[in-house]
Design a protein around this motif. Structure first.
Motif, PDB file in Angstrom:
ATOM      1  N   SER A   9       0.837  -1.191   0.000  1.00 55.53           N
ATOM      2  CA  SER A   9       0.000   0.000   0.000  1.00 55.53           C
ATOM      3  C   SER A   9       0.878   1.250   0.000  1.00 55.53           C
ATOM      4  O   SER A   9       1.777   1.383   0.838  1.00 55.53           O
ATOM      5  N   GLU A  10       0.632   2.133  -0.944  1.00 57.94           N
ATOM      6  CA  GLU A  10       1.386   3.369  -1.060  1.00 57.94           C
ATOM      7  C   GLU A  10       0.856   4.410  -0.079  1.00 57.94           C
ATOM      8  O   GLU A  10      -0.353   4.499   0.151  1.00 57.94           O
ATOM      9  N   ARG A  11       1.753   5.187   0.503  1.00 57.02           N
ATOM     10  CA  ARG A  11       1.427   6.269   1.426  1.00 57.02           C
ATOM     11  C   ARG A  11       2.241   7.506   1.040  1.00 57.02           C
ATOM     12  O   ARG A  11       3.225   7.376   0.307  1.00 57.02           O
ATOM     13  N   PRO A  12       1.885   8.687   1.533  1.00 53.76           N
ATOM     14  CA  PRO A  12       2.666   9.883   1.174  1.00 53.76           C
ATOM     15  C   PRO A  12       4.125   9.805   1.633  1.00 53.76           C
ATOM     16  O   PRO A  12       5.004  10.413   1.033  1.00 53.76           O
ATOM     17  N   TRP A  13       4.385   9.043   2.669  1.00 53.39           N
ATOM     18  CA  TRP A  13       5.735   8.917   3.236  1.00 53.39           C
ATOM     19  C   TRP A  13       6.536   7.771   2.635  1.00 53.39           C
ATOM     20  O   TRP A  13       7.714   7.619   2.918  1.00 53.39           O
ATOM     21  N   GLY A  14       5.904   6.916   1.826  1.00 56.79           N
ATOM     22  CA  GLY A  14       6.565   5.742   1.262  1.00 56.79           C
ATOM     23  C   GLY A  14       5.547   4.655   1.008  1.00 56.79           C
ATOM     24  O   GLY A  14       4.521   4.896   0.384  1.00 56.79           O
ATOM     25  N   HIS A  15       5.796   3.446   1.523  1.00 53.38           N
ATOM     26  CA  HIS A  15       4.823   2.356   1.356  1.00 53.38           C
ATOM     27  C   HIS A  15       5.072   1.274   2.401  1.00 53.38           C
ATOM     28  O   HIS A  15       6.101   1.258   3.067  1.00 53.38           O
ATOM     29  N   TYR A  16       4.072   0.403   2.528  1.00 55.65           N
ATOM     30  CA  TYR A  16       4.245  -0.772   3.382  1.00 55.65           C
ATOM     31  C   TYR A  16       3.707  -1.994   2.667  1.00 55.65           C
ATOM     32  O   TYR A  16       2.874  -1.895   1.766  1.00 55.65           O
ATOM     33  N   GLU A  17       4.217  -3.145   3.073  1.00 51.81           N
ATOM     34  CA  GLU A  17       3.768  -4.419   2.529  1.00 51.81           C
ATOM     35  C   GLU A  17       3.417  -5.341   3.681  1.00 51.81           C
ATOM     36  O   GLU A  17       4.200  -5.490   4.626  1.00 51.81           O
TER      37      GLU A  17
END
Length: 118
Positions: A9-17
């Protein structure tokens, strides 16, 4: 960077999996882009354990700020205020293990957010 798979999932600060989720726990990898930070937040239903894999950052834990490097770990009990900020020119990568009776992404109470998500 755009998501590579359905568990990312993409976020403004980067992403997580999300690597794994079972009843009572979830394991994620967070990638925080250079000079970015997640929101100052707390969770009502889960505790978190962060293990820094690479990069340099500052973790806010309640009123304290802790410099973290690869190999460092930090624990956050339920309702503890926390955030991580990448202070380097390279990505900061951490493994997050969340434990609790509810692990939904809507269990985030944002207290501060430089991306306007409060």
């Amino acid at each position: 960077m755009s998501p590579k798979c359905k568990n990312e999932s993409e976020r403004p600060w980067g992403h997580y999996e999300v690597l794994m989720q079972r009843p009572g726990y979830k394991v994620k990898i967070l990638t925080v882009l250079p000079h970015s930070e997640i929101s100052l937040q707390r969770h009502s239903h889960r505790s978190e354990h962060w293990h820094i894999v690479s990069g340099k950052g500052i973790v806010t834990k309640n009123e304290s700020e802790i410099k973290v490097l690869a190999g460092d770990s930090v624990d956050f009990p339920v309702n503890e205020v926390h955030r991580v900020k990448n202070i380097d020119n390279e990505n900061l990568v951490l493994v997050e293990i969340a434990q609790g009776n509810y692990l939904g992404e809507d269990d985030i109470v944002r207290l501060e957010d430089k991306y306007g998500r409060i």
